[in-house]
Design a protein around this motif. Structure first.
Motif, short mmCIF file in Angstrom:
data_model
loop_
_atom_site.label_atom_id
_atom_site.label_comp_id
_atom_site.label_asym_id
_atom_site.label_seq_id
_atom_site.Cartn_x
_atom_site.Cartn_y
_atom_site.Cartn_z
N ALA A 246 0.82 -1.21 0.00
CA ALA A 246 0.00 0.00 0.00
C ALA A 246 0.86 1.26 0.00
CB ALA A 246 -0.93 -0.01 1.21
N VAL A 247 1.90 1.26 0.84
CA VAL A 247 2.77 2.44 0.92
C VAL A 247 3.59 2.60 -0.35
CG1 VAL A 247 4.70 3.47 2.17
CG2 VAL A 247 2.84 2.39 3.44
N SER A 248 4.09 1.51 -0.90
CA SER A 248 4.93 1.58 -2.10
C SER A 248 4.18 2.19 -3.27
CB SER A 248 5.44 0.19 -2.47
OG SER A 248 6.31 -0.31 -1.47
N GLN A 249 2.92 1.88 -3.39
CA GLN A 249 2.12 2.43 -4.49
C GLN A 249 2.00 3.95 -4.37
OE1 GLN A 249 -1.47 0.10 -4.17
NE2 GLN A 249 -0.58 -1.67 -5.20
N VAL A 250 1.85 4.42 -3.15
CA VAL A 250 1.78 5.87 -2.92
C VAL A 250 3.13 6.52 -3.18
CG1 VAL A 250 1.38 7.67 -1.19
CG2 VAL A 250 -0.13 5.68 -1.29
N ALA A 252 5.54 5.55 -5.06
CA ALA A 252 5.93 5.49 -6.47
C ALA A 252 5.35 6.64 -7.27
CB ALA A 252 5.50 4.16 -7.06
N ARG A 253 4.22 7.16 -6.88
CA ARG A 253 3.61 8.28 -7.61
C ARG A 253 3.89 9.63 -6.95
NH1 ARG A 253 -0.82 9.69 -4.69
NH2 ARG A 253 -2.03 8.08 -3.60
N GLY A 254 4.80 9.63 -5.97
CA GLY A 254 5.19 10.87 -5.33
C GLY A 254 4.23 11.36 -4.27
N GLY A 255 3.42 10.45 -3.75
CA GLY A 255 2.45 10.81 -2.72
C GLY A 255 3.11 11.10 -1.38
N SER A 256 2.37 11.71 -0.50
CA SER A 256 2.88 12.13 0.80
C SER A 256 2.78 11.02 1.84
CB SER A 256 2.09 13.34 1.30
OG SER A 256 0.74 12.95 1.60
N LEU A 257 3.44 11.25 2.98
CA LEU A 257 3.35 10.32 4.10
C LEU A 257 1.90 10.20 4.56
CD1 LEU A 257 4.88 8.55 6.19
CD2 LEU A 257 5.10 10.60 7.61
N ARG A 258 1.20 11.30 4.63
CA ARG A 258 -0.21 11.26 5.03
C ARG A 258 -1.03 10.42 4.05
NH1 ARG A 258 -3.87 14.30 8.17
NH2 ARG A 258 -5.81 13.13 8.12
N GLU A 259 -0.77 10.55 2.76
CA GLU A 259 -1.48 9.72 1.77
C GLU A 259 -1.13 8.25 1.94
OE1 GLU A 259 -2.05 12.61 -2.06
OE2 GLU A 259 -0.01 11.98 -1.57
N ALA A 260 0.13 7.97 2.29
CA ALA A 260 0.53 6.58 2.54
C ALA A 260 -0.25 6.01 3.71
CB ALA A 260 2.03 6.51 2.79
N ALA A 261 -0.42 6.80 4.76
CA ALA A 261 -1.18 6.35 5.92
C ALA A 261 -2.63 6.05 5.54
CB ALA A 261 -1.13 7.39 7.02
N ASP A 262 -3.23 6.90 4.72
CA ASP A 262 -4.60 6.66 4.27
C ASP A 262 -4.69 5.36 3.47
OD1 ASP A 262 -5.38 9.02 5.48
OD2 ASP A 262 -5.33 10.19 3.61
N ALA A 289 7.86 2.11 6.27
CA ALA A 289 7.55 1.58 4.95
C ALA A 289 7.75 2.66 3.88
CB ALA A 289 6.11 1.06 4.91
N TYR A 290 7.38 3.88 4.20
CA TYR A 290 7.54 5.01 3.27
C TYR A 290 9.02 5.25 3.00
CZ TYR A 290 6.50 9.70 1.37
OH TYR A 290 6.37 10.81 0.57
N ASP A 291 9.84 5.25 4.04
CA ASP A 291 11.28 5.42 3.85
C ASP A 291 11.87 4.31 2.99
OD1 ASP A 291 11.44 7.76 5.31
OD2 ASP A 291 12.31 6.83 7.10
N GLU A 292 11.50 3.06 3.28
CA GLU A 292 12.07 1.94 2.51
C GLU A 292 11.61 2.00 1.06
OE1 GLU A 292 12.26 -2.94 2.45
OE2 GLU A 292 12.07 -1.91 4.39
N ALA A 293 10.35 2.36 0.85
CA ALA A 293 9.84 2.46 -0.52
C ALA A 293 10.56 3.53 -1.31
CB ALA A 293 8.34 2.75 -0.49
N LEU A 294 11.11 4.53 -0.63
CA LEU A 294 11.88 5.59 -1.29
C LEU A 294 13.36 5.25 -1.39
CD1 LEU A 294 10.21 8.76 0.27
CD2 LEU A 294 9.89 7.83 -2.04
N GLY A 295 13.73 4.03 -0.98
CA GLY A 295 15.10 3.57 -1.16
C GLY A 295 16.00 3.65 0.04
#
Length: 316
Positions: A246-250, A252-262, A289-295
């Motif tokens: 869920a977080v990786s999909q957000v 990948a499109r440049g979404g925010s941490l708040r969007e990742a949480a949603d 998860a957001y940090d790891e998805a960003l590398g």
């Protein structure tokens, strides 16, 4: 801050269970609180994970003394987190064992983790005045170490990164029983603030390859029998994968941490919302998860200040 961390309000006492999961092998569990494993050999006892304070560890010792009077010689740490290690002094063990990486993480971020956990989960640190300081392993190993408790053999192994980079398991081959620490949970959320999401599934596969007859997980009920073990392995994998996908999909499109949480709310609340400590873990899981998805391969160090900043960002 609009509201406190969920764990700040988790103040109710938990019902303790002490379950034999194999011959002279026990799991101390408490409704989703950190578990402790007990391995009784011919001449001595090994502890797997020490609890957060000596006061809590004393409760484990009380249960041990109902089944054996053998000396507790070893305390083994599955990883470095404060809630697992700071009660070690209560056991009077002659050796404290961990992976090389675990000891390095104590040095790198042990005090910060203690301060962070203490600030957001007060119940687990009742009696914190008795903690003598950071728990330092006295014996370490890179990937594998065997300890003999008389004739009973215990294999300590780093099978891969998962809950942290330094996770180890304890395998008791004569009984086919494994103590996994927080690599495996049962009806409890995985805390992923120091996790390696992409590696976790492979580490679960390595555990499954042993075909354990029973598992003492990091949190949740003891798992006895193939069906319960398989269920817990599958549930843990689903929890980790669902969050990261869920977080990786957000991300990948440049979404925010708040969007990742949603996105995690949408994907995971219905499946896992009734798991123990789900809300406690939620913000830390999303952030890592957001940090790891960003590398970002190495998890950032959690501090009390970073906790507050991240929580404020998630709440908008």
């Amino acid at each position: 801050m609009a509201k406190s961390f969920a764990s700040a309000g988790d103040l109710a006492a938990k019902e303790i269970s002490f379950t034999e999961i194999g011959p002279d092998l026990w799991a101390f569990t408490a409704e989703g609180d950190p578990n402790t494993g007990v391995i009784i050999g011919d001449d001595s006892v090994m502890i797997m994970d020490a609890q957060a304070t000596p006061r809590l560890a004393d409760m484990v010792v009380e249960r041990i003394r109902t089944v054996t009077d053998k000396p507790i010689k070893y305390v083994t740490l599955s990883h470095y987190h404060a809630v697992r290690v700071l009660g070690a002094s209560a056991y009077g063990a002659s050796e404290i064992i961990a992976s090389d990486k675990c000891r390095a993480m104590v040095a790198e971020r042990g005090q910060e983790d203690w301060d962070s956990e203490f600030g957001r989960f007060p119940r687990l640190f009742e009696g914190h005045e008795s903690i003598p300081g950071l728990t330092w392993p006295t014996m370490t190993f890179a990937t594998r170490m065997t300890v003999y408790l008389g004739k009973r053999r215990v294999d300590l192994m780093h099978l891969g990164r998962a809950h942290t980079a330094g996770d180890i398991v304890a395998w008791v081959p004569d009984a086919g029983v494994m103590f996994t620490g927080d690599i495996v949970e049962y009806r409890s959320a995985c805390y992923c603030g120091d996790a390696h999401f992409a590696d976790w599934g492979g580490t679960l596969d390595a555990i499954a390859a042993f075909r354990p007859a029973a598992i003492a997980p990091g949190r949740g009920d003891a798992l006895v029998g193939e069906a319960r073990v398989t269920e817990a392995l599958a549930s843990t994998r689903d929890f980790v994968d669902s969050h990261f996908r869920a977080v990786s999909q957000v991300a990948a499109r440049g979404g925010s941490l708040r969007e990742a949480a949603d996105a995690v709310r949408a994907a995971c609340d219905a499946k896992f919302g009734d798991f123990a400590i789900y809300e406690h873990c939620f913000p830390f899981n999303v952030a890592r998860a957001y940090d790891e998805a960003l590398g970002m391969d190495t998890p950032r160090i959690w501090t009390a200040e970073r906790d507050r900043m991240m929580w404020a960002a998630l709440q908008g």
